[in-house]
Motif scaffolding. Structure first.
Motif, PDB file in Angstrom:
ATOM      1  N   CYS A  73      -3.258   4.632   8.887  1.00  0.00           N
ATOM      2  CA  CYS A  73      -3.807   3.311   9.048  1.00  0.00           C
ATOM      3  C   CYS A  73      -4.290   3.073  10.113  1.00  0.00           C
ATOM      4  CB  CYS A  73      -3.154   2.476   7.957  1.00  0.00           C
ATOM      5  SG  CYS A  73      -3.878   0.710   8.342  1.00  0.00           S
ATOM      6  N   CYS A  76      -2.694  -0.730  10.924  1.00  0.00           N
ATOM      7  CA  CYS A  76      -0.857  -0.854  10.801  1.00  0.00           C
ATOM      8  C   CYS A  76      -0.263   0.342  11.276  1.00  0.00           C
ATOM      9  CB  CYS A  76      -0.477  -1.630   9.782  1.00  0.00           C
ATOM     10  SG  CYS A  76      -0.472  -0.651   8.196  1.00  0.00           S
ATOM     11  N   CYS A  92      -5.354   2.107   3.075  1.00  0.00           N
ATOM     12  CA  CYS A  92      -3.808   2.040   3.165  1.00  0.00           C
ATOM     13  C   CYS A  92      -3.104   1.189   2.110  1.00  0.00           C
ATOM     14  CB  CYS A  92      -3.844   1.165   4.708  1.00  0.00           C
ATOM     15  SG  CYS A  92      -2.143   0.912   4.806  1.00  0.00           S
ATOM     16  N   GLU A  94      -0.133  -0.100   2.723  1.00  0.00           N
ATOM     17  CA  GLU A  94       0.636  -1.241   3.054  1.00  0.00           C
ATOM     18  C   GLU A  94      -0.178  -2.547   3.381  1.00  0.00           C
ATOM     19  OE1 GLU A  94       4.076  -1.689   4.273  1.00  0.00           O
ATOM     20  OE2 GLU A  94       4.117  -0.069   2.782  1.00  0.00           O
ATOM     21  N   CYS A  95      -1.569  -2.515   4.023  1.00  0.00           N
ATOM     22  CA  CYS A  95      -2.282  -3.628   4.300  1.00  0.00           C
ATOM     23  C   CYS A  95      -3.761  -3.640   3.811  1.00  0.00           C
ATOM     24  CB  CYS A  95      -2.355  -3.855   5.787  1.00  0.00           C
ATOM     25  SG  CYS A  95      -3.483  -2.421   6.588  1.00  0.00           S
ATOM     26  N   THR A  97      -6.394  -1.950   4.331  1.00  0.00           N
ATOM     27  CA  THR A  97      -7.601  -1.637   4.972  1.00  0.00           C
ATOM     28  C   THR A  97      -8.121  -0.135   4.536  1.00  0.00           C
ATOM     29  OG1 THR A  97      -8.775  -1.576   6.972  1.00  0.00           O
ATOM     30  CG2 THR A  97      -6.487  -0.883   7.022  1.00  0.00           C
TER      31      THR A  97
END
Ligand SMILES: [Zn+2]
Length: 116
Positions: A73, A76, A92, A94-95, A97
């Motif tokens: 990513c 992050c 991603c 996690e975030c 994007t």
């Protein structure tokens, strides 16, 4: 048809390795091939049989293992694997994007060479 130069370079590396180790014959060549690479295992073996004729690698078996596609990513730096079917929708986990960079999945390398 870009397998041929790839296979030739793999053969060269294996022959060099065999010479250094004073091997008589190359039996197996283990390869890791990224899932995104379009190298076809069946064709790789056929080309290999063709280019290795007359060398100590003649008759060697290619053991091909596909390695997963890995993204990082941009936002992050989280690294994650992705199914190649979902490649266009790479996000991603996690975030969320979608700005991600491919870090592996299209490369290939020799992981082991079996000789006698
Ligand atoms: Zn992220």
């Amino acid at each position: 048809m870009h397998e041929l130069p790839v296979i030739k370079s793999i053969l060269d590396i294996c022959l060099k390795h065999a010479t250094i180790n004073s091997a008589n014959k190359i039996l197996t060549i283990e390869l890791k091939v990224g899932e995104m690479s379009d190298l076809e295992p069946e064709w790789m073996q056929r080309y290999f049989d063709f280019v290795s004729k007359g060398s100590i690698a003649e008759g060697a078996k290619l053991v091909i293992e596909k390695t997963p596609v890995l993204f990082q990513c941009d936002a992050c730096s989280h690294q994650f694997k992705i199914d190649i079917k979902n490649l266009k929708a790479a996000k991603c986990p996690e975030c969320g994007t979608d700005k991600c960079t491919l870090i592996s999945g299209s490369e290939y390398y020799i992981s082991n060479i079996g000789v006698i």
